[in-house]
Design an enzyme around this catalytic site. Sequence first.
Site, PDB file in Angstrom:
ATOM      1  N   SER A  79       0.889  -1.219  -0.122  1.00  0.00           N
ATOM      2  CA  SER A  79       0.075  -0.053   0.075  1.00  0.00           C
ATOM      3  C   SER A  79       0.849   1.326   0.033  1.00  0.00           C
ATOM      4  CB  SER A  79      -0.797  -0.192   1.224  1.00  0.00           C
ATOM      5  OG  SER A  79      -1.961   0.937   0.978  1.00  0.00           O
ATOM      6  N   ASP A 215      -5.379  -3.183  -3.282  1.00  0.00           N
ATOM      7  CA  ASP A 215      -4.461  -2.789  -2.321  1.00  0.00           C
ATOM      8  C   ASP A 215      -3.957  -4.116  -1.818  1.00  0.00           C
ATOM      9  OD1 ASP A 215      -3.143  -1.977  -0.014  1.00  0.00           O
ATOM     10  OD2 ASP A 215      -4.781  -0.852   0.782  1.00  0.00           O
TER      11      ASP A 215
END
Length: 413
Positions: A79, A215
């Site tokens: 991320s 993500d």
Amino acid sequence: MAHLVFFVLLFAGQLIGGFSTQRLPPSENGNIITVLSIDGGGIKGILPATVLDYLDKALKAKDPNADLAHYFDVIGGTSTGGLMTAMLAAPSPHDPTRAAFTPAQIVEFYKQYGPHIFNESTGTLFGPQFDGKFLHNITRKVLKDTRLNQTLTNVVIPAFDMKTQKPVIFSNYKLENAPYLNALLSDIALSTSAAPTILPPYYFVNEGVEFNMLDGAVEAGNPTQVTISEVLQHNAYPNILVLSVGTGVEKVTKTFDAHEAAYWPKLFWLLGGPLIDFRGRASAAMSEYYLQSFFAGSQPSYQYLRIEEYDLNPAFSSLVNVTPESMKGLEDTGKQLLHENVVKLNLDTFDLEKLKLTNAEALDRIADILVGERQSRLERKSIEKRGRPVLETPRVFSDKTEASVALLKNLFI
């Protein structure tokens, strides 16, 4: 004699200065594989970037041309940590031997562009909280056309493909067998940053293969396990030094009684309630349990340091709070964390125990090890070029470096 002294000084200068902008020689030329791992956490990436700025400056004090990518064999990130990984490992457009960003520049990047990335006015009524357009544009701008195989060091960046329902790990190690993973770093960074409900899924095509990405924190908010797994798959159980940096977690302030919870409505559980927090804390604790037990039980030569803020101010805990006060608070928290003691998870009670060393002191010792390791590899590489057998290569670890290695073993294993 004068000529010998001149040669020694010249050679030492090459080791510290002239060679410093070269890639780190292969790990087989050294003693330790060095790994850096950076957690996910949105704007909270300011916190680990601040911590890494301390290490970056500690290395530059020994080698003015140092970049983290010159000292770590592998950098892993998820991320926001994946975006940071790409920025630390991408070559600078002005000097391809240097990294595109230092940790200090990443802190400024977040402070300058965070309010544009997480701008409430860019959201939609039924879609994600933010449309992601600014993030897409600025990421492509700073990472340009750099591809995975062009990074200054190996990177490991996990993401999740929502169409195939499988994790995707963008790793230099995988390129030989999976060349379609050699995507643009910008596409990789945007894939691992596409946090559900916050940013839209990210779609791209590389070498005819479609990627429908979410993500990386879907499967690995802390990418340390994934990164170490990549290392072990491609190295014969080497000596490893791992530095893992988190983005901060709030201190537990509210506990729950089982008798009380027995009467919570089903809808309360379904809508989240404390369940999301339970899962997050349990997952983080089990990840740390695995890592510490792995390093404690596998080989005495493994070394592992986790730097995390376990008492994060709730005002700074949001992934998308980009007020000046919150961003400054995260930076100040990172600086304060350096002066706090290293903490270690008790594998029996899951309590956090303080060790007799601050995070800054531990990073100083890691800097000693990283510099000693790099010098060792560069000397062996130089000897190889001159046709001497590597077996004749003397170890160049200084007494200070050896002491740092021993201290880290005693403290963190």
